[in-house]
Design a protein around this motif. Structure first.
Motif, PDB file in Angstrom:
ATOM      1  N   UNK A  60       0.805  -1.227   0.000  1.00 28.40           N
ATOM      2  CA  UNK A  60       0.000   0.000   0.000  1.00 28.40           C
ATOM      3  C   UNK A  60       0.840   1.281   0.000  1.00 28.40           C
ATOM      4  N   UNK A  61       2.089   1.170   0.416  1.00 27.20           N
ATOM      5  CA  UNK A  61       2.981   2.327   0.419  1.00 27.20           C
ATOM      6  C   UNK A  61       3.704   2.499  -0.916  1.00 27.20           C
ATOM      7  N   UNK A  62       3.434   1.590  -1.846  1.00 27.29           N
ATOM      8  CA  UNK A  62       4.107   1.648  -3.141  1.00 27.29           C
ATOM      9  C   UNK A  62       5.563   1.236  -3.072  1.00 27.29           C
ATOM     10  N   UNK A  63       5.875   0.354  -2.120  1.00 26.81           N
ATOM     11  CA  UNK A  63       7.258  -0.059  -1.903  1.00 26.81           C
ATOM     12  C   UNK A  63       7.433  -1.515  -2.327  1.00 26.81           C
ATOM     13  N   UNK A  64       8.431  -1.779  -3.145  1.00 23.92           N
ATOM     14  CA  UNK A  64       8.741  -3.148  -3.546  1.00 23.92           C
ATOM     15  C   UNK A  64       9.833  -3.714  -2.642  1.00 23.92           C
ATOM     16  N   UNK A  65       9.887  -5.040  -2.546  1.00 29.55           N
ATOM     17  CA  UNK A  65      10.862  -5.729  -1.702  1.00 29.55           C
ATOM     18  C   UNK A  65      11.685  -6.664  -2.570  1.00 29.55           C
ATOM     19  N   UNK A  66      13.003  -6.577  -2.447  1.00 29.76           N
ATOM     20  CA  UNK A  66      13.906  -7.469  -3.169  1.00 29.76           C
ATOM     21  C   UNK A  66      14.822  -8.145  -2.158  1.00 29.76           C
ATOM     22  N   UNK A  67      15.149  -9.401  -2.434  1.00 28.36           N
ATOM     23  CA  UNK A  67      15.908 -10.205  -1.483  1.00 28.36           C
ATOM     24  C   UNK A  67      17.210 -10.699  -2.110  1.00 28.36           C
ATOM     25  N   UNK A  68      18.273 -10.737  -1.320  1.00 22.71           N
ATOM     26  CA  UNK A  68      19.565 -11.250  -1.780  1.00 22.71           C
ATOM     27  C   UNK A  68      20.151 -12.144  -0.690  1.00 22.71           C
ATOM     28  N   UNK A  69      20.479 -13.382  -1.039  1.00 23.58           N
ATOM     29  CA  UNK A  69      21.000 -14.339  -0.058  1.00 23.58           C
ATOM     30  C   UNK A  69      22.522 -14.268   0.035  1.00 23.58           C
TER      31      UNK A  69
END
Length: 318
Positions: A60-69
């Protein structure tokens, strides 16, 4: 070159991270907000990733999440300082080196101590029965990791110093192979690798109980936190929910984590029982413990210059 910069970061990951970060900029534009999270195959972050709860919270905040291991802490924090990720979690030693490398490095929270979740191991059939008997032997440890400091203090407990042993600086996967084939005599390691090694027959000379605190820290870049405090606050709140769930249902957490990390659930349940959960702000007392670690590494000439840990603590405001 700083101590931390000697840890190799895979070139493709660093290049991709720098591109995403706008050639080193710490934050994305307001029109393209995101949080890029570094995680390891342990702790609450990997469970948060699996549940997808953070994505739902931030959408809802227009924020995307990306993950790096990452396999362990030092290369993760090198990526953080390079602008390739925005948020990370490691044990207590890596942040000390990261603060030396960047004036923008920031502590934002920590979990409670997990002193029993790291140990100094020998093979089950080893003739070594005490820490003192490690003199002249080869010990595997991940350089700059939480177990690096633990090894220093564990050797002190046995009347030894780092100079009394031969150090094999190895990442966990390489260290486990060396441990299994007899290339090293002992291994300083953390959970869940510790639990897996125990199950394979390793014997514990000592764990960290009474030797170290072993806090788990949540870390970021000061510039990112200042511009995205709502994102950091939401991330910490979702982590707190995961922590509360793990405390209430450790068996379910272990079963959920098992297929993700490739370790049987009973072993993970044992590892979870040794780990502290419950996200909290970094207090002056915790900062003082970190300062002891920084001062120790400085005395050992592993840290190139003194630091003041409290300078890197950032409180996430409403």
């Amino acid at each position: 070159m700083t101590t931390l910069s000697r840890f190799a970061l895979p070139a493709k990951l660093l290049a991709a991270g720098l591109l995403l970060a706008g050639l080193g900029a710490a934050t994305a534009s307001a029109a393209d907000r995101e949080i890029r999270i570094g995680y390891q195959k342990s702790g609450a972050l990997i469970l948060l990733k699996g549940k997808g709860a953070l994505e739902e919270r931030l959408k809802p905040l227009g924020v995307s999440v990306k993950w790096a291991e990452f396999q362990f802490g030092p290369p993760m924090l090198e990526a953080l300082n390079a602008g390739a990720i925005d948020f990370a979690t490691t044990g207590e030693s890596p942040p000390v080196f990261a603060q030396v490398a960047s004036p923008n490095f920031a502590y934002v929270a920590n979990d409670p101590p997990s002193s029993k979740s790291e140990a100094l191991l020998v093979p089950g059939k080893s003739e070594i029965k005490s820490i003192a008997e490690l003199k002249g032997k080869t010990v595997a440890v991940a350089k700059g990791s939480n177990t690096h400091y633990f090894l220093v203090k564990a050797l002190e407990k046995g009347g030894l110093s780092l100079a009394d042993v031969k150090l094999a600086y190895l990442a966990p996967a390489d260290a486990r192979a060396a441990f299994q084939n007899g290339s090293v005599d002992a291994w300083a390691i953390w959970d869940p690798h510790y639990a897996a090694a125990e199950a394979a027959g390793a014997r514990t000379l000592t764990d960290g109980d009474g030797i170290v605190q072993n806090y788990q820290f949540f870390l970021s870049d000061r510039r990112y936190v200042e511009k995205n405090s709502d994102i950091i606050r939401a991330t910490l709140e979702e982590l707190k929910k995961i922590d509360d769930w793990v405390i209430a249902e450790p068996k379910a957490a272990a079963e959920e984590l098992s297929p993700i990390v490739g370790i049987p659930a009973p072993l993970l349940e044992k590892a979870i029982a040794r780990q502290g959960f419950g996200v909290k702000p970094v207090t002056p007392e915790v900062a003082a413990q970190q300062q002891k670690i920084a001062d120790t590494f400085l005395e050992l000439k592993l840290l190139p210059k003194p630091i003041t840990v409290s300078d890197a603590i950032v409180q996430v405001t409403q």
